[in-house]
Design an enzyme around this catalytic site. Structure first.
Site, short mmCIF file in Angstrom:
data_model
loop_
_atom_site.label_atom_id
_atom_site.label_comp_id
_atom_site.label_asym_id
_atom_site.label_seq_id
_atom_site.Cartn_x
_atom_site.Cartn_y
_atom_site.Cartn_z
N LYS A 74 6.23 6.20 11.80
CA LYS A 74 6.54 6.18 10.37
C LYS A 74 6.14 7.46 9.63
CE LYS A 74 6.58 1.28 9.25
NZ LYS A 74 6.04 0.29 8.32
N ASP A 110 9.02 -0.96 2.31
CA ASP A 110 7.92 -1.95 2.39
C ASP A 110 7.40 -2.35 1.01
OD1 ASP A 110 7.89 -2.23 5.13
OD2 ASP A 110 6.49 -0.58 5.46
#
Ligand code: ATR
Length: 285
Positions: A74, A110
């Site tokens: 990520k 997210d």
């Protein structure tokens, strides 16, 4: 002629390992619901192969239109895309990429997923002013981003390693402060929201006893860990009569913007999808 039937769009989730990702199940459910012929595949990419994977994505030779990025890539992906939006930049991590006019774009969904889950399961959660975030890892950054975006005045990061909490407080500015575990009991006084982002109490680690009774009236306790659905911390809060929200919805909701980018349709997080993922979790527990 149905172009998508001839050349179906393909998206991916890359990670290392990737076998346990539930993203394929979620996106394939939505593809099926929408009657689309696209695909979504898990791809195990070891860190050494990440640059070549992204090169092939950008030059079109991989055939993918974009995908999800998970652990441990990520952060590394920030260096490999053409454009990073403000959300991913602030969180310091990417979980969704897509090609747009030949450029590779990146965001992090997210934060939206965290907020959308609570909008669904605990409407009014964002009327609160004071929030406690337990943990200062990657997941904590997305939660803090969401809390600031939704108007919380004070966000207290409480972490075992205080220095990590301080680094995040500096990153996010004056509404965010850093604290050690010893300050938790005091901070709970009058808090509107408590978010656990750690694996505390999982895999045999001891759960410290937390007094949720001093939170503000209507205070909410949520966990972003969703295996098991009722984490030890949520169970403790419920025993003390607190309202709780589990973290599975965050996983489902964070997937919505990516599906829209790749396949052009905004999918719906249905109770049926939630049950499908729960059944899969139970089958593999
Ligand atoms: P993620 O990216 O999923 O958030 P991470 O970066 O490994 O994962 O962060 C895990 C978080 O859980 C950290 O805040 C960690 O605390 P430290 O910064 O002190 O390591 C916290 N954590 C994990 N196990 C813990 C435990 N047994 N007690 C307290 N905190 C714990």
């Amino acid at each position: 002629m149905d172009r998508t039937a001839e050349n179906p769009r393909q998206a991916f989730v890359i990670g290392h390992p990737i076998a346990h990702s539930r993203s394929p199940m979620i996106h394939r459910y939505w593809l099926q619901q929408a009657g689309l012929s696209g695909g979504y595949v898990p791809v195990d990419v070891a860190p050494a192969y990440l640059p070549s994977f992204f090169q092939a994505l950008k030059d079109g030779s991989s055939g993918y239109i974009g995908g999800n990025v998970t652990v441990p890539h990520k952060e590394a992906v920030l260096e490999l895309v053409d454009e990073i939006d403000d959300t991913a930049r602030q969180i310091g991590a990417v979980n969704t990429v897509w090609l747009e006019d030949g450029r590779l774009m990146a965001t992090n969904t997210d934060s939206l997923g965290f907020a959308a889950n609570l909008d669904d399961s605990a409407p009014g959660w964002d009327r609160g002013k004071r929030a406690i975030v337990l943990g200062a890892g990657g997941a904590s950054r997305a939660v803090i981003h969401a809390l600031l975006a939704r108007g919380f005045d004070e966000v207290f990061i409480v972490n075992r390693t205080r220095a990590r909490a301080s680094a995040l407080a500096e990153r996010f500015g004056p509404r965010v402060s850093a604290h050690g575990m010893g300050e938790l009991a005091d901070l709970m006084n009058g808090a509107d929201l408590f978010v656990n982002t750690t694996t505390l109490g999982m895999a045999g680690t001891e759960v410290p006893s937390i007094d949720f009774s001093t939170m503000a009236e209507g205070g909410l306790v949520t966990d972003i860990v969703y295996v098991p659905l009722q984490t030890p911390l949520l169970a403790m809060a419920r025993r003390q009569g607190r309202a709780t929200a589990d973290g599975l919805g965050m996983l489902l909701h964070q997937a919505v913007p990516g599906f829209h980018k790749w396949f052009g349709i905004t999918p719906v997080v249905t109770p049926e999808l939630r049950e499908l993922v729960i059944a899969d979790m139970e089958a593999h527990s």
